[in-house]
Design a protein around this motif. Sequence first.
Motif, PDB file in Angstrom:
ATOM      1  N   GLN A  45       0.828  -1.206   0.000  1.00  0.00           N
ATOM      2  CA  GLN A  45       0.000   0.000   0.000  1.00  0.00           C
ATOM      3  C   GLN A  45       0.866   1.261   0.000  1.00  0.00           C
ATOM      4  O   GLN A  45       0.705   2.161   0.825  1.00  0.00           O
ATOM      5  N   ASN A  46       1.818   1.285  -0.940  1.00  0.00           N
ATOM      6  CA  ASN A  46       2.711   2.426  -1.153  1.00  0.00           C
ATOM      7  C   ASN A  46       3.610   2.725   0.037  1.00  0.00           C
ATOM      8  O   ASN A  46       4.101   3.846   0.184  1.00  0.00           O
ATOM      9  N   ARG A  47       3.836   1.714   0.884  1.00  0.00           N
ATOM     10  CA  ARG A  47       4.759   1.871   2.005  1.00  0.00           C
ATOM     11  C   ARG A  47       5.832   0.790   1.925  1.00  0.00           C
ATOM     12  O   ARG A  47       5.529  -0.369   1.649  1.00  0.00           O
ATOM     13  N   ALA A  48       7.085   1.177   2.159  1.00  0.00           N
ATOM     14  CA  ALA A  48       8.180   0.224   2.263  1.00  0.00           C
ATOM     15  C   ALA A  48       8.441  -0.008   3.747  1.00  0.00           C
ATOM     16  O   ALA A  48       8.891   0.894   4.458  1.00  0.00           O
ATOM     17  N   ILE A  49       8.144  -1.214   4.221  1.00  0.00           N
ATOM     18  CA  ILE A  49       8.218  -1.543   5.643  1.00  0.00           C
ATOM     19  C   ILE A  49       9.393  -2.498   5.878  1.00  0.00           C
ATOM     20  O   ILE A  49       9.508  -3.539   5.216  1.00  0.00           O
ATOM     21  N   ARG A  50      10.229  -2.145   6.829  1.00  0.00           N
ATOM     22  CA  ARG A  50      11.325  -3.037   7.217  1.00  0.00           C
ATOM     23  C   ARG A  50      10.789  -4.072   8.203  1.00  0.00           C
ATOM     24  O   ARG A  50      10.177  -3.722   9.213  1.00  0.00           O
ATOM     25  N   PHE A  51      11.024  -5.354   7.936  1.00  0.00           N
ATOM     26  CA  PHE A  51      10.560  -6.401   8.836  1.00  0.00           C
ATOM     27  C   PHE A  51      11.703  -7.254   9.374  1.00  0.00           C
ATOM     28  O   PHE A  51      11.542  -7.967  10.370  1.00  0.00           O
ATOM     29  N   LEU A  52      12.875  -7.184   8.735  1.00  0.00           N
ATOM     30  CA  LEU A  52      14.018  -8.002   9.139  1.00  0.00           C
ATOM     31  C   LEU A  52      15.261  -7.130   9.164  1.00  0.00           C
ATOM     32  O   LEU A  52      15.584  -6.467   8.179  1.00  0.00           O
ATOM     33  N   ASP A  53      15.943  -7.121  10.309  1.00  0.00           N
ATOM     34  CA  ASP A  53      17.166  -6.332  10.417  1.00  0.00           C
ATOM     35  C   ASP A  53      18.317  -7.034   9.714  1.00  0.00           C
ATOM     36  O   ASP A  53      18.974  -6.455   8.857  1.00  0.00           O
TER      37      ASP A  53
END
Length: 326
Positions: A45-53
């Motif tokens: 939804q037009n967001r880049a989300i970090r889920f893994l470091d």
Amino acid sequence: MKAFYKELDFSLQVYSDLLFLKNGNIWLFLGSRKSRYFGGYFFYQNRAIRFLDEILFCHEIKGYQILDHKRAILEFPHNKALLEIKNSAIEIIFENWDYLCLNFDVKDIFDNEPFKRKIEINSEQKNTFFVRQYLPDFNAILRIESDAPLKINNIWQKKNLDFDKDRNSPPFEWWTYNGLEGKVRELKIFIEKPGLTNDSSKKTIINYGAPLPSFIINRLNALFLHHYLPAGFPWFFENWYRDELLTFYLLSNQIDKDFQNERLLTYLHNLDAIWDQNKSSQSILASDTLLLLIANLDQNLLEKHFHLIENFLNRWQAHFVKEGKI
């Protein structure tokens, strides 16, 4: 270290161990240096989300075999591992049992406010772990499956971001979540929520027969999101007009003409909002966006939209040319 590119049947010595893989809406940076832009991201939804470091391996990586844009073999002193982004998961398969550690994070890619985040890990069945990640307006659930037990750490730890410091891109420290560790042969990280599907972007590949041009076009094609060519690191999800138009201009003979003309018409139909801007959100003023668009137009499009172009070229001249200078 040595990198072998299977598609080119070519190997070379490289001075960085940074590896980038991407498949659809998921991408992964892996390397020994530290950055808040490395690790795993998904685009939703037009967001880049970090889920893994990061994925920490027990041994130093001595080389890569790059199979394609979404798969690579990691070479250790006495072991190997296949790393692949497959559907909505990251999969790791070792040749022999080996030790690894998974550190997690949750943030919008450019949001550096540390106190918004919350992460919880629990195991509801044998060798299956759920990582629940929370932001004030968003949450995600990861499912980790392994073929052996993992230790749950549940520890926030501070790390120094040496790569970001070299780029002079603060902050230079960041807290991440030391989550799971153990000795495994196979491990999979599934993104359960949000439900992701591979981006069904249009393809631009042309079959050349020659390996190198096909390799380059394949890599460009793998970057696609929402029918546009996104910008470079770390803006893989953003539509930067100048970057896209310059790519079209330099690779005009390689990129599919129907796709290129469709993108150019999108620019022409939205000129009032973008003729002097360089990106689709939080726009940056750019004097060359309109000029690059004109340079990309073939004779037919130029003649068909001549009066529109003339109007905006006059606006461009009044806005950007001062005393005969740009």
